[in-house]
Design an enzyme around this catalytic site. Structure first.
Site, PDB file in Angstrom:
ATOM      1  N   ARG A 163       0.708  -1.304  -0.088  1.00 33.47           N
ATOM      2  CA  ARG A 163      -0.205   0.095   0.011  1.00 33.47           C
ATOM      3  C   ARG A 163       0.826   1.418   0.048  1.00 33.47           C
ATOM      4  O   ARG A 163       0.393   2.231  -0.565  1.00 33.47           O
ATOM      5  CB  ARG A 163      -1.018  -0.179   1.116  1.00 33.47           C
ATOM      6  N   TYR A 181     -15.064  10.151  -0.209  1.00 34.48           N
ATOM      7  CA  TYR A 181     -14.085  10.014  -1.225  1.00 34.48           C
ATOM      8  C   TYR A 181     -14.063  10.817  -2.157  1.00 34.48           C
ATOM      9  O   TYR A 181     -12.955  10.923  -3.117  1.00 34.48           O
ATOM     10  CB  TYR A 181     -14.019   8.473  -1.483  1.00 34.48           C
TER      11      TYR A 181
END
Lengths: 419, 419, 419, 419
Positions: B90, B241
């Site tokens: 990540r 988001y």
């Protein structure tokens, strides 16, 4: 047969005369009415055009007028090539977005957006005059951004409109030149919007071209090596204007570095052109004019008028309401697509499914375009803000607010619909 | 009744136990099988979960295994919460895009793209195991990016899949808390994709909320003032988001400035969490775990399993194939939308037309998602490149090439499908 | 909570009381307002209902009125079960078509067509009263032909309408009884229109039933052996009303031979029923009433009111506007399809593709229904004529002209919209 | 340039020669290959055609052959005009349905259904030969029922197919003759299927015709007074074949009363024609031939070949796959609609919405046609039975079973696909 030219002071006018002279058999014009709001440019152009028409053997009456209704009255075709605010306004369209870190260009992104907001109110006045003075006439539009302008015309008026761009037929010429065939034997599917189209499924007399031939066509397009790579991956040729999308970051840098914006270059060039036009010695297009571009437009306009006037079934590429053509776009969305043109109108042709990577991009820009047309007509600032925010070359609300504020301030004299 | 948890070493596992304990009447589970490939984390989690279950009064057999087929065999529900490459991977998803000037985030943009490419091959292995070992089981996915992952599952497998995200029900909780009503009395239309949705048409017991009530709900969302402005203009609440889109430029600057990426923060936190979990003194969730987030997921997962297991008709929000729901998206496009859940499956509900400014954005991201799912399965690099190029947070071919090359190099151990 | 019953003199009223008594916990009704234009029947019914309610332990105020606005004022649900012209008119609907060689039936074909023309003007008056006196109320319609009536309501009014028919849930009861399962565990896809539907994809708790189980369900349907054959071929169970299509020729012969039309049978029966109702000795449903049928309707009505009042997500089958559910039918076409019902409304559920042999038949009848609804509202005789001509049970212009003329003459007192 | 004629023994062949002679400049044919399975008729026709070609000044080599592959090898166009089972089979198609009380006609209803089942296997053999021997050739079909036949070709083969019918252009000729204009200046929208189409929106050089002009056009159509009434109501002209629908009941009576079926009339006529053709004295079309009809077909075929061969954009009406043209019909459904023809193919044109009364009828017949094409290829008897049951001229399962059984028995030698 009468033709009106609105915005006749534009340096595109001589090219149109040239094409009309070439097609004088097919287009038996009696009267061309030149109209502009700028008397000086209008008279310079009118006197040149009279000399030029004579030189070309085009026997036609040429009148010039500041009165739009008079120019349009009884016309068969109304060619529209206006520039609201002129190239002085264009400077802002190009510079302000760049200053904020975004593409500044007169037809796409924040620049095209603002040009649409300024232009649509004037276009609707022209449409209203056509409804009154020549209800059967066709408006032949090549004022930019033609996709958004024709969206407004189709959504808010009843007139017949052919919204053209040389870009639609460009790949017939590229293919003809690359493969040594006649451009009229080349056809293809073309998907997208004005200045945002993709040519695919190219055929010569019904036969698919080979990969090698496709590459040869690509070599004629003037696209960057990277966009050629993409074309090969997608099996589709993007419009050259897609460089503002696919080379977005690089183009911003390049444009920022340029000493003069395109508007400034054109302003200089136009000074030169109008000097030349006024010179009674010139009976042919001066060299200065050749630097301006625009012949593609004249060719497409002449071809369209010829097909309509003579009711000759003719394949072409025009901006028309989608209808059911692309299932993922609204019924009334104006798209740039392959059509058949004749006296009965301009009708979209059924197509093969478009390249699989770009229906989303086209949808996003179309959504922006429809909001922009709506904002231009209604003067609703929130709608304008939502349009600009969702343009893929902006895609930022904070930036859209600043861009909108700055552009509205710069152009406030031309935006009466936003109180 | 048996539940399998794949990726059980995830710090989300305890929250799920908590919810299962709350619903032990409705979900009479006999066996929970915990599976992970990281034996150390798995065992730490399993021993904690045994203590925690006892503490919660959840009487259920808990097994742990490294063997996926064993875990899945005979399960009714297979909860999937894997992280291919872990938070180490990540880090790259977050950092590389930022270094190139783009949003770096684990679920959206170039980061989410790369996470999808790594994750989908593993998900398909899980799906294959389900087909073999528990063909009637439901895969409950909350592995991110859940929209792309479920696109791949629906396009390439036959299993039943509920692709969940707490974001879908978030505005029922916000409305309940803002207006003092029961969350189950709140419903709405919700349009879009996972982490790209818009909530509109909010009703309480069938009555539209007022403007004032809408503003109160907005205050609970944690959205920025600017996004609240947009929500009021659009009459729709964007997913949090969407800050990566609407504050794109600002977010890039903010993320670049942060001392640690989210991955690094989580890595530190997980160290702490697993220390705590190993401590046999803890029979409750340690405080470290509360910082991790995730309870929303557990609530949505439990609600879904309850509706299916008891065949109780239940309104929800799930990622499902579009069918005809939105006419401008492909039939097989997975969308996040309102559904009815019960033993018979998860079926999209008819909706009112979505907000007029965002169908284009959603189409563009969906186009990207479908190409990404295809590339993840086929290993076709050109398709991957076209996907990334056309993401609205990238929208640049030159950049997409560099991003793709760098991300593929960084993650090459996890991308067997690209030879 | 108040319920209005418009057309309360109908012999369906007692069954509704029975269901309301069963669900008195879920439906805490304070007032039931019975309204009819026939004072004699109304009073007979009202006095019986008071006795019956007491007998059933349903503690609720019962008022009776000839004033529609009063009945509707403040109601939560307005149940509508009117019969314009009564069974006397129905006689013509059944007999005239038969005399001309066509199916004569009160809901389908030329008979249903004429019933729709008579009924819709009255329904629109009820809708107008709801808009004025109880704008948040639901109209619960089971007046036939409910598909055409709700088409008119949805196209021409703004009120909330649940257009019900017991036929929608019939196969849950058939499946439950055939397989020994709970009807609430049975679901399916159902495609079509009222009295023209097809049940397919039957599942019990999410599991497809086997061929053998399908055959057992068929045995409960009461369909003819031939229609069972078709059901097996199509993997879908046609509504029993499709006998008028699939046995068209035979049914015409059978109906012609019958000594009494259904209207005449019902007229006789109603005489008997109302004699019984007036008898103060009866506190329970008299046997005469049981012969009349109608309990299915009451069950579906109660289930719908319960789901709405308690905001309990409930799967059902209702006539609703199509939206995008079936891509081959217009957006506003009312279809009978699976839905989720709760306080937020009635929303169509996404379905699997319908049986491949019948989308054309359904389209043709839907086209007829939409024209009929339009003709009923506008009083345009040409539209009515086109509707009847294109009904697949007529499919003849010459015959449609004669049928229309005769039916309009017979019912002229009830057709004020056709001047 | 080579043309093959499959089924050249047909009495349509001379008319085609006539048209080819008229267009000998545009269609520079070198070789015409005549193929038939009936050697006697083939040779009679071939020898007549040689004389006739010479008489017409058509300088072309004419060969005759029993070998289909040889005829097709290297052809540019393959004209197909076969009649499987000949007019002897047609007798059954016409008589059996009438005996059962239904329309008996060679292209529509049960008769057309059976002709399709017999013909499609042979057509697929021709298509296979084209794929092998002349993959770039166009199959020009005017074998009936052309709509169902081309449905099978488009669904099950890859060849290029122009499925024609004179009916498509009939109203250009009617309008030209009624209004004294050139047929090429007439265009319209046309909606529907072969022998089930509706012409609307008629324009002359782009101008809508007036009501009075519409009535004059109607007078040229030969339609019954009642169908003219309907045309005025619908603002659309139905195909003359719709008499079998709109005068269904009357036509059944009329056809039953006729002494000879059309097949029997044609059988007699063909005897006469072939006697005449064998007579070497005839170098022109004998009078017997003129009674047979068919010139419309030849004109449409020649026009199509001319447009393709010369890549001349040409408006026409052809049976083509729907694509997105009509939103309520499947993507692959073959429809008869306005198209542009040239070397690149035949592409449907966008249309105005069709008449509001007939989309359902067209959908129902199209559903039947698609099932029939499928049954003809797969030999699935259940599919055939469902097709026939749902034809609006049958609309009865009991009758469909009997019709299917009787027709299959009568034609069993020509139905190898049904074992």
């Amino acid at each position: 047969m009468k033709i009106a030219i609105i915005g006749a002071g534009s340096s595109y006018t001589p090219e149109l005369f040239e094409k009309l002279a070439e097609k004088k058999e097919e287009l038996p014009i009696k009267l061309i009415s030149l109209m502009d709001i700028d008397e000086v440019r209008l008279e310079a152009m009118a006197s040149f055009c009279r000399r030029y028409a004579e030189h070309l053997g085009l026997k036609v009456k040429i009148e010039s007028t500041l009165n739009m209704d008079k120019a349009i009255y009884g016309a068969d075709f109304v060619n529209v090539q206006i520039r609201v605010g002129g190239n002085e306004s264009r400077k802002h369209d190009e510079k302000i977005p760049l200053e904020e870190g975004f593409i500044g260009q007169e037809t796409t992104g924040a620049g095209g957006f603002m040009k649409a907001l300024r232009t649509i109110p004037e276009i609707l006045k022209i449409a209203a005059s056509i409804e009154k003075n020549a209800p059967e006439a066709w408006l032949i539009n090549y004022t930019n951004p033609t996709g958004i302008i024709s969206q407004a015309i189709h959504d808010y008026t009843k007139i017949k409109c052919a919204a053209l761009c040389a870009g639609g037929l460009r790949n017939t010429w590229n293919t003809a030149s690359a493969l040594g065939v006649d451009a009229r034997d080349v056809q293809y599917d073309i998907f997208g919007l004005n200045h945002l189209n993709f040519t695919y499924n190219i055929k010569v007399r019904g036969k698919n071209i080979s990969k090698e031939e496709f590459n040869k066509v690509l070599d004629k397009t003037g696209l960057s090596p990277e966009m050629k790579e993409m074309a090969i991956i997608m099996k589709a040729i993007p419009s050259a204007y897609l460089q503002y999308y696919y080379h977005r970051v690089k183009k911003i840098k390049v444009l920022k570095k340029e000493a003069k914006s395109r508007a400034e270059v054109v302003l200089d060039l136009e000074k030169e052109i109008f000097e030349d036009l006024k010179n009674p010695a010139f009976v042919e297009k001066p060299d200065s004019l050749k630097k301006r571009g625009g012949d593609g437009y004249a060719e497409v306009a002449a071809l369209t008028m010829e097909a309509i006037h003579n009711n000759r079934d003719t394949w072409g590429v025009v901006n028309v309401p989608n209808g059911n053509t692309y299932s993922f776009l609204p019924y009334n969305a104006v798209v740039e697509t392959a059509v058949m043109i004749n006296a009965h109108g301009i009708k979209a042709l059924a197509t093969e499914p478009p390249p699989k990577a770009v229906w989303g991009l086209v949808s996003m820009v179309k959504n922006y375009e429809m909001l922009t047309a709506e904002a231009a007509v209604t003067g609703d600032r929130d709608t304008a803000l939502m349009a600009l925010t969702h343009h893929p070359l902006v895609m930022d609300y904070d930036a859209a607010k600043i861009l909108l504020a700055r552009l509205m301030e710069a152009h406030k004299d031309y935006l009466p619909q936003f109180k």
